[in-house]
Scaffold this motif. Structure first.
Motif, PDB file in Angstrom:
ATOM      1  N   ARG A  19       1.466   8.821  10.877  1.00  0.00           N
ATOM      2  CA  ARG A  19       1.365   7.377  11.064  1.00  0.00           C
ATOM      3  C   ARG A  19       2.625   6.794  11.680  1.00  0.00           C
ATOM      4  O   ARG A  19       2.585   5.847  12.467  1.00  0.00           O
ATOM      5  CB  ARG A  19       1.100   6.722   9.721  1.00  0.00           C
TER       6      ARG A  19
ATOM      7  N   VAL B 143       0.975   5.282  -1.852  1.00  0.00           N
ATOM      8  CA  VAL B 143       1.266   6.559  -1.207  1.00  0.00           C
ATOM      9  C   VAL B 143       2.467   7.214  -1.874  1.00  0.00           C
ATOM     10  O   VAL B 143       2.492   8.415  -2.143  1.00  0.00           O
ATOM     11  CB  VAL B 143       1.537   6.357   0.308  1.00  0.00           C
TER      12      VAL B 143
ATOM     13  N   ARG C 149      -6.051   5.803  11.259  1.00  0.00           N
ATOM     14  CA  ARG C 149      -4.813   6.181  10.606  1.00  0.00           C
ATOM     15  C   ARG C 149      -4.629   5.586   9.210  1.00  0.00           C
ATOM     16  O   ARG C 149      -3.590   5.019   8.902  1.00  0.00           O
ATOM     17  CB  ARG C 149      -3.610   5.828  11.479  1.00  0.00           C
ATOM     18  N   SER C 150      -5.656   5.703   8.381  1.00  0.00           N
ATOM     19  CA  SER C 150      -5.493   5.315   6.980  1.00  0.00           C
ATOM     20  C   SER C 150      -5.021   6.526   6.190  1.00  0.00           C
ATOM     21  O   SER C 150      -5.711   7.538   6.108  1.00  0.00           O
ATOM     22  CB  SER C 150      -6.809   4.785   6.408  1.00  0.00           C
ATOM     23  N   ILE C 151      -3.815   6.419   5.619  1.00  0.00           N
ATOM     24  CA  ILE C 151      -3.252   7.535   4.850  1.00  0.00           C
ATOM     25  C   ILE C 151      -4.143   7.811   3.646  1.00  0.00           C
ATOM     26  O   ILE C 151      -4.443   8.957   3.314  1.00  0.00           O
ATOM     27  CB  ILE C 151      -1.815   7.194   4.388  1.00  0.00           C
ATOM     28  N   LEU C 152      -4.589   6.726   3.001  1.00  0.00           N
ATOM     29  CA  LEU C 152      -5.411   6.855   1.796  1.00  0.00           C
ATOM     30  C   LEU C 152      -6.687   7.646   2.083  1.00  0.00           C
ATOM     31  O   LEU C 152      -7.029   8.581   1.363  1.00  0.00           O
ATOM     32  CB  LEU C 152      -5.752   5.467   1.253  1.00  0.00           C
TER      33      LEU C 152
ATOM     34  N   ALA D 264      -0.159  13.754   1.797  1.00  0.00           N
ATOM     35  CA  ALA D 264       0.510  12.451   1.913  1.00  0.00           C
ATOM     36  C   ALA D 264       1.611  12.497   2.969  1.00  0.00           C
ATOM     37  O   ALA D 264       1.768  11.565   3.765  1.00  0.00           O
ATOM     38  CB  ALA D 264       1.079  12.022   0.563  1.00  0.00           C
ATOM     39  N   PHE D 265       2.366  13.618   3.000  1.00  0.00           N
ATOM     40  CA  PHE D 265       3.445  13.706   3.983  1.00  0.00           C
ATOM     41  C   PHE D 265       2.929  13.844   5.395  1.00  0.00           C
ATOM     42  O   PHE D 265       3.451  13.232   6.314  1.00  0.00           O
ATOM     43  CB  PHE D 265       4.378  14.863   3.658  1.00  0.00           C
TER      44      PHE D 265
ATOM     45  N   LEU E 258      10.108  18.906   8.626  1.00  0.00           N
ATOM     46  CA  LEU E 258       9.168  18.392   7.624  1.00  0.00           C
ATOM     47  C   LEU E 258       7.788  19.024   7.820  1.00  0.00           C
ATOM     48  O   LEU E 258       7.137  19.431   6.844  1.00  0.00           O
ATOM     49  CB  LEU E 258       9.087  16.869   7.744  1.00  0.00           C
TER      50      LEU E 258
ATOM     51  N   ILE F 221       0.845  -1.188   0.000  1.00  0.00           N
ATOM     52  CA  ILE F 221       0.000   0.000   0.000  1.00  0.00           C
ATOM     53  C   ILE F 221       0.884   1.244   0.000  1.00  0.00           C
ATOM     54  O   ILE F 221       0.528   2.283  -0.544  1.00  0.00           O
ATOM     55  CB  ILE F 221      -0.955  -0.003   1.219  1.00  0.00           C
ATOM     56  N   LEU F 222       2.086   1.099   0.571  1.00  0.00           N
ATOM     57  CA  LEU F 222       2.992   2.244   0.597  1.00  0.00           C
ATOM     58  C   LEU F 222       3.378   2.681  -0.809  1.00  0.00           C
ATOM     59  O   LEU F 222       3.669   3.837  -1.043  1.00  0.00           O
ATOM     60  CB  LEU F 222       4.248   1.908   1.406  1.00  0.00           C
TER      61      LEU F 222
ATOM     62  N   PHE G  89      -8.463  10.745   8.553  1.00  0.00           N
ATOM     63  CA  PHE G  89      -7.299   9.920   8.889  1.00  0.00           C
ATOM     64  C   PHE G  89      -7.465   9.310  10.283  1.00  0.00           C
ATOM     65  O   PHE G  89      -7.264   8.105  10.492  1.00  0.00           O
ATOM     66  CB  PHE G  89      -6.051  10.797   8.803  1.00  0.00           C
TER      67      PHE G  89
ATOM     68  N   GLY H  33      -7.282   9.764   4.469  1.00  0.00           N
ATOM     69  CA  GLY H  33      -6.955  11.161   4.750  1.00  0.00           C
ATOM     70  C   GLY H  33      -6.712  11.956   3.481  1.00  0.00           C
ATOM     71  O   GLY H  33      -7.242  13.057   3.308  1.00  0.00           O
ATOM     72  N   VAL H  34      -5.931  11.364   2.578  1.00  0.00           N
ATOM     73  CA  VAL H  34      -5.589  12.064   1.331  1.00  0.00           C
ATOM     74  C   VAL H  34      -6.850  12.272   0.483  1.00  0.00           C
ATOM     75  O   VAL H  34      -7.114  13.382   0.005  1.00  0.00           O
ATOM     76  CB  VAL H  34      -4.516  11.281   0.540  1.00  0.00           C
TER      77      VAL H  34
ATOM     78  N   PHE I 186      -7.356  15.265   7.995  1.00  0.00           N
ATOM     79  CA  PHE I 186      -6.839  14.753   9.259  1.00  0.00           C
ATOM     80  C   PHE I 186      -7.933  14.053  10.060  1.00  0.00           C
ATOM     81  O   PHE I 186      -7.708  12.994  10.654  1.00  0.00           O
ATOM     82  CB  PHE I 186      -6.210  15.883  10.079  1.00  0.00           C
TER      83      PHE I 186
ATOM     84  N   PHE J 233       0.120  12.763   6.666  1.00  0.00           N
ATOM     85  CA  PHE J 233      -0.455  11.532   7.209  1.00  0.00           C
ATOM     86  C   PHE J 233       0.570  10.422   7.326  1.00  0.00           C
ATOM     87  O   PHE J 233       0.512   9.626   8.264  1.00  0.00           O
ATOM     88  CB  PHE J 233      -1.671  11.103   6.376  1.00  0.00           C
ATOM     89  N   SER J 234       1.526  10.342   6.380  1.00  0.00           N
ATOM     90  CA  SER J 234       2.506   9.268   6.561  1.00  0.00           C
ATOM     91  C   SER J 234       3.433   9.584   7.730  1.00  0.00           C
ATOM     92  O   SER J 234       3.845   8.669   8.442  1.00  0.00           O
ATOM     93  CB  SER J 234       3.272   8.947   5.273  1.00  0.00           C
TER      94      SER J 234
ATOM     95  N   ILE K   5       5.510  21.265   5.207  1.00  0.00           N
ATOM     96  CA  ILE K   5       4.093  21.041   4.907  1.00  0.00           C
ATOM     97  C   ILE K   5       3.333  22.355   5.087  1.00  0.00           C
ATOM     98  O   ILE K   5       2.532  22.767   4.236  1.00  0.00           O
ATOM     99  CB  ILE K   5       3.506  19.948   5.835  1.00  0.00           C
TER     100      ILE K   5
END
Lengths: 245, 114
Positions: A194, A33, B93-96, A187-188, B54, A29-30, B88, B98-99, B85, A190-191, B58
């Motif tokens: 995580r 992303v 905590r699913s990145i997908l 993407a940044f 980082l 899945i990464l 998410f 959230g995006v 967020f 949330f990753s 953002i």
């Protein structure tokens, strides 16, 4: 995704191990992303007036999304080379513990240091996570070849994404271009969120987001670096206080 | 073709500001690896600063947006991030998630504002 069993003849050649590594990219899945992130980086580079060759070379040679974004955004907004280099140097420190922790997974008594150079180069957060996931299912003497395949597969994904993002930014309507540019911060964020398990990481993320706008008002030319140093140090202080309490 | 290559100056800057600062740490890890404790206090501080830098980047993309993103009103840019967020967190905590949610909110807002 299931890899061949450890005693399978498929592990007889390093070429087959490389191919297995390359194929495992599809099972992560990464990778999705990563694709989204590099689509955004391609669009960002286009809108910040960098060439496509520059963008692709930065992906091949830097191989770290955050660093690439720092270079593109800081230089694109008129910061000095020194500021960009300093900010990237600090952001890249995290690669050091990753390399240190990933190499023992594939070292054998026969492994020479130069055998691991390409693995060290490919090491970034995605590869680091996937190594811990996949390598227990790979015979130790084929792990370097497997990781080379995995890294090469991820590289192919990012280069395609860069190119697509670059051309989409050039040809899409303004709204869709904006949507692709927005992929990167989303993407940044949330990753990173995580991967933030420790309190100090969470505090650093939140404080870093909140402090940057304040430092940007000062317009010192070192905004990203200064807000990062202050927010990170405060976050570390919070961690110390918690440990002592 | 020259569009593809861009100017050589920019490639030199890439080497100085992007490639060398990254590879230094990877090669140090390769040469010194083994003797470093991943949980050491110094590394915890370094990781916190790296994370905050980082986060700053953002924020920079949202506060001083490049290119086409500047056409999206500031409130909508921040709102999309917040909505993403929330999604998410709600999806464990699913990145997908959230995006996708952030993108949908931004596009819907842009469409609604005309």
């Amino acid at each position: 995704m299931s890899l061949p069993p450890l005693d399978s003849p498929k592990w007889k050649s390093s070429f087959r191990a490389f191919a297995e590594g390359f194929k495992s990219v599809s099972a992560t899945i990464l990778a999705a992303v990563l694709f989204a992130t590099y689509l955004g980086i391609g669009a960002l580079a286009h809108d910040s007036h960098f060439s496509l060759l520059w963008t692709l070379l930065s992906t091949i040679l830097v191989w770290a999304g955050p660093a690439q974004i720092i270079v593109i955004t800081t230089l694109g907004s008129g910061a000095t080379i020194i500021q960009s280099a300093l900010a990237v140097t600090v952001s890249a420190v995290r690669l050091f513990p990753m390399v240190v922790s990933v190499l023992p997974l594939m070292r054998t008594p026969q492994t020479k240091r130069w055998h691991l150079i390409l693995v060290a180069h490919f090491t970034a957060v995605t590869l680091w996570v996937e190594c811990h996931r996949f390598l227990p299912q790979v015979p130790r003497h084929r792990r370097i070849a497997f990781v080379h395949g995995l890294g090469f597969g991820l590289l192919c994904i990012t280069l395609c994404a860069n190119t697509i993002g670059y051309f989409l930014a050039a040809n899409l309507s303004q709204t869709l271009d904006a949507a692709i540019l927005l992929l990167t911060p989303l993407a940044f964020l949330f990753s990173t969120a995580r991967n933030s398990r420790e309190l100090s990481d969470v505090a650093a993320l939140v404080l870093g987001l909140l402090l940057y706008p304040l430092f940007a008002l000062m317009n010192s030319g070192l905004d990203v670096l200064l807000s990062g140093l202050v927010a990170g140090t405060v976050a570390y202080g919070i961690h110390r206080v918690r440990v002592r309490a | 073709m020259s569009d593809f290559i861009g100017d050589w100056h920019a490639l030199l800057i890439l080497l100085v500001a992007g490639v060398i600062p990254n590879q230094v740490w990877r090669m140090l890890g390769l040469w010194l690896g083994g003797g470093i404790d991943e949980g050491s206090e110094l590394l915890i501080w370094v990781r916190a600063v790296a994370t905050a830098i980082l986060a700053g980047v953002i924020a920079q993309i949202l506060v001083q947006p490049p290119g086409a993103l500047a056409s999206v009103p500031a409130g909508l840019r921040y709102g999309a991030l917040v909505a993403g967020f929330v999604a998410f967190m709600l999806t464990r905590r699913s990145i997908l998630a959230g995006v996708v949610c952030g993108e949908v909110v931004m596009l819907a807002g842009k469409w609604w504002l005309g």
